[in-house]
Enzyme design. Structure first.
Site, PDB file in Angstrom:
ATOM      1  N   ASP A 151      -0.288 -41.410  90.612  1.00 39.87           N
ATOM      2  CA  ASP A 151       0.038 -42.651  91.098  1.00 39.87           C
ATOM      3  C   ASP A 151      -0.452 -43.771  90.361  1.00 39.87           C
ATOM      4  O   ASP A 151      -1.704 -43.640  90.035  1.00 39.87           O
ATOM      5  CB  ASP A 151      -0.174 -42.655  92.764  1.00 39.87           C
ATOM      6  CG  ASP A 151       0.503 -43.711  93.247  1.00 39.87           C
ATOM      7  OD1 ASP A 151       1.755 -44.345  92.975  1.00 39.87           O
ATOM      8  OD2 ASP A 151       0.116 -44.323  94.534  1.00 39.87           O
ATOM      9  N   ASN A 207      11.277 -41.265  96.024  1.00 45.05           N
ATOM     10  CA  ASN A 207      11.327 -41.971  94.846  1.00 45.05           C
ATOM     11  C   ASN A 207      12.852 -41.914  94.173  1.00 45.05           C
ATOM     12  O   ASN A 207      13.022 -43.103  93.671  1.00 45.05           O
ATOM     13  CB  ASN A 207      10.607 -41.297  93.630  1.00 45.05           C
ATOM     14  CG  ASN A 207       8.940 -41.358  94.022  1.00 45.05           C
ATOM     15  OD1 ASN A 207       8.147 -40.550  93.510  1.00 45.05           O
ATOM     16  ND2 ASN A 207       8.496 -42.269  94.433  1.00 45.05           N
TER      17      ASN A 207
HETATM   18  C1  IPE Z   1       3.965 -40.390  95.371  1.00 45.92           C
HETATM   19  O1  IPE Z   1       3.779 -41.789  94.933  1.00 45.92           O
HETATM   20  C2  IPE Z   1       5.135 -39.927  94.499  1.00 45.92           C
HETATM   21  C3  IPE Z   1       4.443 -39.288  93.135  1.00 45.92           C
HETATM   22  C4  IPE Z   1       3.247 -39.731  92.719  1.00 45.92           C
HETATM   23  C5  IPE Z   1       5.394 -38.730  92.449  1.00 45.92           C
HETATM   24  P1  IPE Z   1       4.561 -42.878  95.542  1.00 45.92           P
HETATM   25  O2  IPE Z   1       4.064 -44.158  94.790  1.00 45.92           O
HETATM   26  O3  IPE Z   1       6.161 -42.792  95.605  1.00 45.92           O
HETATM   27  O4  IPE Z   1       3.809 -42.958  96.906  1.00 45.92           O
HETATM   28  P2  IPE Z   1       3.876 -44.266  98.081  1.00 45.92           P
HETATM   29  O5  IPE Z   1       5.215 -44.721  97.996  1.00 45.92           O
HETATM   30  O6  IPE Z   1       2.832 -45.076  97.814  1.00 45.92           O
HETATM   31  O7  IPE Z   1       3.345 -43.569  99.322  1.00 45.92           O
HETATM   32  C1  IPE Z   2       3.662 -42.897  90.134  1.00 47.43           C
HETATM   33  O1  IPE Z   2       3.439 -44.295  89.909  1.00 47.43           O
HETATM   34  C2  IPE Z   2       4.814 -42.247  89.625  1.00 47.43           C
HETATM   35  C3  IPE Z   2       5.805 -42.086  90.253  1.00 47.43           C
HETATM   36  C4  IPE Z   2       6.100 -42.031  91.582  1.00 47.43           C
HETATM   37  C5  IPE Z   2       7.321 -41.530  89.528  1.00 47.43           C
HETATM   38  P1  IPE Z   2       4.248 -45.231  90.636  1.00 47.43           P
HETATM   39  O2  IPE Z   2       5.531 -45.643  89.905  1.00 47.43           O
HETATM   40  O3  IPE Z   2       4.162 -45.028  92.058  1.00 47.43           O
HETATM   41  O4  IPE Z   2       3.199 -46.338  90.413  1.00 47.43           O
HETATM   42  P2  IPE Z   2       3.010 -47.618  91.403  1.00 47.43           P
HETATM   43  O5  IPE Z   2       2.089 -46.863  92.609  1.00 47.43           O
HETATM   44  O6  IPE Z   2       3.857 -48.572  91.375  1.00 47.43           O
HETATM   45  O7  IPE Z   2       1.639 -48.263  90.737  1.00 47.43           O
HETATM   46 MG    MG Z   3       2.883 -45.431  93.822  1.00 46.82          MG
END
Ligand code: IPE
Ligand code: IPE
Ligand code: MG
Length: 226
Positions: A13, A61
């Site tokens: 993340d 996602n």
């Molecule tokens: C979790 O990250 C999913 C992945 C890393 C693929 P998110 O960014 O989607 O999680 P939340 O929304 O902060 O819980």
């Molecule tokens: C995690 O990074 C990767 C995926 C969920 C695909 P994020 O896209 O959630 O990045 P942040 O949390 O917005 O920084």
């Molecule tokens: Mg995220």
């Protein structure tokens, strides 16, 4: 290092925030994140870890903007047509967990092939959680177990989880500063050690990964015993 996890789960993340800090689009962060995955897979294998499960796309996602999803699908296409061969050469297998039906057909096909073309007798398995969500996974496993007839036990349920055949994760790492699991391996993580770091995933180097391993080696795992 004394105690090493057999199976590490990694919630990658922070890509979006990493890009935002650089005034760049979120896709820039996802790109940087993919380069980390490639390096960390090799590193984990070298360290003697046997299974690395990376959370690449959650079922939730899928409600992100179309442009961001398209960018992620393109990265999967690139990874699974180029980098996966490097894994095979290192005698690593690929496994996919998640619902392939919700993905573009060509991506689902590439992922499936990535799994099928894996070397036999691999010494390391890279597991990609893509369009994955634990609640959906558990509901699906319960449905399949019920359809198969017979008693539903932990053992039968585990067989029908996407992770059937894999050992439970010993260590789950989450980068990006959030203190939650976001629907990742909820059943399997029952006795996993959890490690959270503020480091955003594109900055999560091999050295940062080793910090998590080091912390793990000092944890006392009791599994309910005294
Ligand atoms: C979790 O990250 C999913 C992945 C890393 C693929 P998110 O960014 O989607 O999680 P939340 O929304 O902060 O819980
Ligand atoms: C995690 O990074 C990767 C995926 C969920 C695909 P994020 O896209 O959630 O990045 P942040 O949390 O917005 O920084
Ligand atoms: Mg995220």
């Amino acid at each position: 290092m004394e105690k090493l996890p057999l199976h590490v789960g990694l919630i990658m993340d922070g890509n979006g925030r990493w890009a935002k800090k650089r005034l760049m689009p979120r896709s820039f962060g996802h790109n940087a994140g993919m380069n980390r995955v490639i390096a960390l897979a090799e590193h984990a294998q070298k360290r003697g870890i046997k299974y690395l499960t990376v959370y690449a796309l959650s079922s939730e996602n899928l409600s992100r903007p179309k442009e961001e999803l398209e960018g992620l699908y393109s990265l999967f296409r690139k990874y699974f047509s180029e980098n996966v061969k490097k894994l095979y050469m290192q005698n690593a297998a690929v496994k996919i967990i998640g619902d392939m039906h919700g993905l573009p057909q060509d991506v689902a096909k590439l992922l499936k092939e990535g799994e099928e073309n894996s070397p036999q007798n691999a010494t390391f398995t890279m597991v990609f959680a893509i369009n994955y969500g634990s609640r959906g996974e558990i509901a699906r496993a319960a449905r399949l177990a019920a359809e198969s007839g017979g008693e539903i036990t932990e053992k039968t349920l585990e067989k029908y989880l996407y992770t059937g055949g894999l050992p439970s994760p010993d260590l789950i790492i989450r980068t990006g500063g959030e203190l939650r699991l976001s629907n990742f391996l909820l059943y399997q993580a029952a006795y996993a050690e959890l490690y959270f770091t503020d480091v955003l995933f594109p900055d999560f180097t091999e050295k940062e990964f080793d910090k998590a391993l080091n912390e793990f080696s000092h944890r006392e795992r009791r599994f309910g015993k005294v």
